[in-house]
Design a protein around this motif. Sequence first.
Motif, PDB file in Angstrom:
ATOM      1  N   GLN A 129       0.864  -1.256   0.098  1.00 52.95           N
ATOM      2  CA  GLN A 129      -0.085  -0.095   0.122  1.00 52.95           C
ATOM      3  C   GLN A 129       0.713   1.277   0.123  1.00 52.95           C
ATOM      4  OE1 GLN A 129      -2.792   0.113   3.065  1.00 52.95           O
ATOM      5  NE2 GLN A 129      -2.542   2.504   3.322  1.00 52.95           N
ATOM      6  N   GLY A 130       2.206   1.056   0.878  1.00 52.00           N
ATOM      7  CA  GLY A 130       2.903   2.390   0.766  1.00 52.00           C
ATOM      8  C   GLY A 130       3.549   2.693  -0.363  1.00 52.00           C
ATOM      9  N   GLN A 131       3.277   2.061  -1.433  1.00 55.71           N
ATOM     10  CA  GLN A 131       4.040   2.157  -2.867  1.00 55.71           C
ATOM     11  C   GLN A 131       3.071   2.615  -3.794  1.00 55.71           C
ATOM     12  OE1 GLN A 131       5.772  -1.519  -3.785  1.00 55.71           O
ATOM     13  NE2 GLN A 131       7.692  -1.124  -2.534  1.00 55.71           N
ATOM     14  N   PHE A 132       1.949   2.759  -3.386  1.00 55.36           N
ATOM     15  CA  PHE A 132       0.780   3.074  -4.491  1.00 55.36           C
ATOM     16  C   PHE A 132       1.244   4.309  -5.259  1.00 55.36           C
ATOM     17  CE2 PHE A 132      -2.533  -0.164  -2.229  1.00 55.36           C
ATOM     18  CZ  PHE A 132      -2.092  -1.208  -2.915  1.00 55.36           C
ATOM     19  N   GLU A 133       1.529   5.388  -4.562  1.00 51.08           N
ATOM     20  CA  GLU A 133       1.876   6.627  -5.123  1.00 51.08           C
ATOM     21  C   GLU A 133       2.441   6.231  -6.342  1.00 51.08           C
ATOM     22  OE1 GLU A 133       2.128   5.994  -2.074  1.00 51.08           O
ATOM     23  OE2 GLU A 133       0.703   7.364  -0.997  1.00 51.08           O
ATOM     24  N   GLN A 134       3.344   5.391  -6.542  1.00 50.14           N
ATOM     25  CA  GLN A 134       4.176   5.245  -7.775  1.00 50.14           C
ATOM     26  C   GLN A 134       3.573   4.145  -8.640  1.00 50.14           C
ATOM     27  OE1 GLN A 134       5.925   5.507  -4.680  1.00 50.14           O
ATOM     28  NE2 GLN A 134       6.019   7.764  -5.141  1.00 50.14           N
ATOM     29  N   GLU A 440      -9.468   6.587   4.855  1.00 53.96           N
ATOM     30  CA  GLU A 440     -10.115   6.220   3.761  1.00 53.96           C
ATOM     31  C   GLU A 440      -9.698   5.621   2.680  1.00 53.96           C
ATOM     32  OE1 GLU A 440     -13.416  10.084   4.502  1.00 53.96           O
ATOM     33  OE2 GLU A 440     -11.628  10.275   3.300  1.00 53.96           O
ATOM     34  N   LEU A 441      -8.436   6.181   2.308  1.00 56.20           N
ATOM     35  CA  LEU A 441      -7.624   5.588   1.214  1.00 56.20           C
ATOM     36  C   LEU A 441      -7.424   3.975   1.449  1.00 56.20           C
ATOM     37  CD1 LEU A 441      -6.090   6.064  -1.408  1.00 56.20           C
ATOM     38  CD2 LEU A 441      -4.160   6.635  -0.123  1.00 56.20           C
ATOM     39  N   SER A 442      -6.960   3.547   2.484  1.00 59.54           N
ATOM     40  CA  SER A 442      -6.684   2.263   2.721  1.00 59.54           C
ATOM     41  C   SER A 442      -8.065   1.332   2.461  1.00 59.54           C
ATOM     42  CB  SER A 442      -6.244   1.981   4.139  1.00 59.54           C
ATOM     43  OG  SER A 442      -4.951   2.648   4.314  1.00 59.54           O
ATOM     44  N   ARG A 443      -9.159   1.783   3.177  1.00 61.56           N
ATOM     45  CA  ARG A 443     -10.375   1.010   2.778  1.00 61.56           C
ATOM     46  C   ARG A 443     -10.956   1.324   1.303  1.00 61.56           C
ATOM     47  NH1 ARG A 443     -13.732   4.152   7.020  1.00 61.56           N
ATOM     48  NH2 ARG A 443     -11.856   5.595   7.174  1.00 61.56           N
ATOM     49  N   PHE A 444     -10.756   2.192   0.651  1.00 58.31           N
ATOM     50  CA  PHE A 444     -11.076   2.408  -0.681  1.00 58.31           C
ATOM     51  C   PHE A 444     -10.099   1.311  -1.490  1.00 58.31           C
ATOM     52  CE2 PHE A 444     -13.008   6.751  -0.506  1.00 58.31           C
ATOM     53  CZ  PHE A 444     -14.125   6.246  -1.405  1.00 58.31           C
ATOM     54  N   LEU A 445      -8.887   1.413  -1.271  1.00 56.76           N
ATOM     55  CA  LEU A 445      -7.913   0.261  -1.801  1.00 56.76           C
ATOM     56  C   LEU A 445      -8.381  -1.022  -1.519  1.00 56.76           C
ATOM     57  CD1 LEU A 445      -4.559   2.217  -1.215  1.00 56.76           C
ATOM     58  CD2 LEU A 445      -5.911   2.120  -3.543  1.00 56.76           C
ATOM     59  N   VAL A 466      -4.788  -1.027   7.239  1.00 63.03           N
ATOM     60  CA  VAL A 466      -6.064  -0.751   6.561  1.00 63.03           C
ATOM     61  C   VAL A 466      -7.027  -0.343   7.358  1.00 63.03           C
ATOM     62  CG1 VAL A 466      -6.520  -3.031   6.490  1.00 63.03           C
ATOM     63  CG2 VAL A 466      -7.368  -1.864   4.750  1.00 63.03           C
ATOM     64  N   ASP A 467      -6.992  -0.735   8.812  1.00 63.60           N
ATOM     65  CA  ASP A 467      -8.026  -0.591   9.623  1.00 63.60           C
ATOM     66  C   ASP A 467      -7.813   0.786  10.472  1.00 63.60           C
ATOM     67  OD1 ASP A 467      -6.002  -1.240  10.990  1.00 63.60           O
ATOM     68  OD2 ASP A 467      -6.699  -3.238  11.698  1.00 63.60           O
ATOM     69  N   SER A 468      -6.893   1.599   9.898  1.00 67.06           N
ATOM     70  CA  SER A 468      -6.789   2.714  10.741  1.00 67.06           C
ATOM     71  C   SER A 468      -8.124   3.674  11.027  1.00 67.06           C
ATOM     72  CB  SER A 468      -5.655   3.614   9.954  1.00 67.06           C
ATOM     73  OG  SER A 468      -5.639   5.046  10.672  1.00 67.06           O
ATOM     74  N   VAL A 493      -1.024  -8.356   6.546  1.00 65.55           N
ATOM     75  CA  VAL A 493      -1.616  -6.996   7.136  1.00 65.55           C
ATOM     76  C   VAL A 493      -0.784  -6.502   8.380  1.00 65.55           C
ATOM     77  CG1 VAL A 493      -3.885  -6.172   7.500  1.00 65.55           C
ATOM     78  CG2 VAL A 493      -3.646  -7.914   6.048  1.00 65.55           C
ATOM     79  N   VAL A 494      -0.517  -5.652   8.490  1.00 61.42           N
ATOM     80  CA  VAL A 494      -0.288  -4.630   9.439  1.00 61.42           C
ATOM     81  C   VAL A 494      -1.361  -4.041  10.308  1.00 61.42           C
ATOM     82  CG1 VAL A 494       1.251  -3.166  10.662  1.00 61.42           C
ATOM     83  CG2 VAL A 494       2.158  -4.565   8.702  1.00 61.42           C
ATOM     84  N   THR A 495      -1.590  -4.473  11.462  1.00 57.76           N
ATOM     85  CA  THR A 495      -2.973  -4.040  12.073  1.00 57.76           C
ATOM     86  C   THR A 495      -2.858  -3.744  13.584  1.00 57.76           C
ATOM     87  OG1 THR A 495      -5.475  -4.885  12.146  1.00 57.76           O
ATOM     88  CG2 THR A 495      -3.567  -6.606  12.246  1.00 57.76           C
ATOM     89  N   HIS A 496      -3.892  -3.133  13.877  1.00 65.20           N
ATOM     90  CA  HIS A 496      -4.046  -2.542  15.258  1.00 65.20           C
ATOM     91  C   HIS A 496      -5.471  -3.240  15.756  1.00 65.20           C
ATOM     92  CE1 HIS A 496      -0.294  -0.483  16.376  1.00 65.20           C
ATOM     93  NE2 HIS A 496      -0.627   0.181  15.321  1.00 65.20           N
ATOM     94  N   SER A 497      -6.221  -3.882  14.843  1.00 68.79           N
ATOM     95  CA  SER A 497      -7.551  -4.285  15.040  1.00 68.79           C
ATOM     96  C   SER A 497      -7.731  -5.751  15.480  1.00 68.79           C
ATOM     97  CB  SER A 497      -8.394  -4.099  13.839  1.00 68.79           C
ATOM     98  OG  SER A 497      -9.641  -4.513  13.932  1.00 68.79           O
TER      99      SER A 497
END
Length: 559
Positions: A129-134, A440-445, A466-468, A493-497
């Motif tokens: 996800q962190g690479q999606f800008e490129q 929002e971006l994470s959930r849209f993705l 993604v659950d931020s 998935v890196v998560t706190h949920s």
Amino acid sequence: MLRSLAIRDVVLIHRLQLEFTPGLCALTGETGAGKSILLDSLGLALGNRADSGLLRPGADQAKVAASFDISDSHPVRAVLDDHDVEIDDDQLVMRRVLSKDGRGRAYVNDQPVSVTLLRRLADHLVEIQGQFEQRGLLNQANHRGLLDAYGGLQDRARQVAARYQEWRTALDTYRSAQAELEQAQQDEAYLRHEVDELDQLQPAPGEEQQLADQRNRLMNAEKLVDAFNAAEAELTGSEQGRGAEDSLAGARRALERIADQGGDDIRAALDALDRAMSETEDALARLRSLSSEIELDSGRQQEIEERYFALKDLARKHGCEVDALPDVHARLQERLNAIDSGGEHLRELADTAEQARQTFHADAQALSQARAAAAQRLDAAINAELPPLKLEKATFKTRLQPLESEEDWGPNGIERVSFDVATNPGASPGPLNKIASGGELSRFLLALKVVLAQVSPERSLVFDEVDSGIGGAAAAAVGDRLARLSQGRQLLVVTHSPQVAARADHHFRVAKASDGEATVTDVSQLSQDQRREEIARMLSGTHVTDEARAAAAKLMGAA
């Protein structure tokens, strides 16, 4: 699929070896424990920009190696073939070494490669996800291909690309011929003069050498004639009274008188004398002919000289060899013919190009209609995923922007494709990465990935938090979708949920520890009981209660 990740001396990690399997893998841990270090390390192996700040304090080098299992049909093999990188089995190891002076080295299966190649391979192996800008879903350049894949339009898209190439080739041919004709028309007077000059001279292939031979013979005519006469005199005996012919004839008569007594040897000698007499006669005939030719050609020397040097001068004028003049003549005549024909050939090329344009445009319009229909289905599917992800006010829209100018048309068709979103009712849709906030971006993705799950099944997916900013039912919905998305593929998935962690097939806990001198990050894979304890910690905080353990068990049981 990512099989393993080996990390050495990266930030707080001293030595770490992680093994991964298919399915949903959760990485949890307290804030600051070092979860981001794992993603930075993986990114390093995948060709991300290196920073000497990634080195663990006191270390000389940081090393990361990511191992992948690849099938025989995996698209990464085509990339390896393009770069002549060989692999012996189904395992691909991408390795990166970073020194404290900022220099780095990259390897694929221990073969030195460029970092650019690592990035190309990574495009087919992992999506972070962190690479999606490129790269990935936020790169508009990929949206058309994703829509075509979702709609099953790849074959039609390839046909349109082929039609476009045919049109452009025909158009280039027409424009080139048009430019040549215009230039020829401008040079018409010059062309006619040059063609007339060549018409008068009519150079022939190989003529230069023939003229050179004749010129040389005539320049040395006196010497040649003297030599021919001397040779003839020797053979005929005109100066000595008895020549070769008389000697051979005398020898033959002497042998004939004893032919009956001498047997086969005498007859063989007589045959040899006959051949010698015949060859001598041929030599004399040739000498007399050569002498006669020189006498006949003696008046042509000036004519041959003039033609020889005229050809030389014309070749210099056209910047070619004399033997190339016939080809020059033909090319110039062809240009004149094009002028004289009134551009009939040009009109034929124009008709061919126009027909190719119409064929491309018809196929591209049909593809546009198919894309529009696929876009409606895609929008409906993604918008259905948004409410459970606490994005009920948001709208997803696939935008097809027609390209009005033919100069903007391309092998991909006659429209641009982009994924747009509006996060509030009445708001104008805009680019995904500019409209949505981080959470929002994470959930849209995630919604996109759930719907587009089969577009690129070979790649492992990595979602970072993604659950931020969500919890409760929304977090449970995220967990449900991640579990669905992980079917038949690998998902990290890196998560706190706790709701997300409870749905994982595999669970790693990231923790930070200190021995009084140094602080290090460690990662451990959790057993079922350890998972329950970790999820209980995520539910209750530092102090884990029995109620939290019961709630964790309930979440895991529901999963």
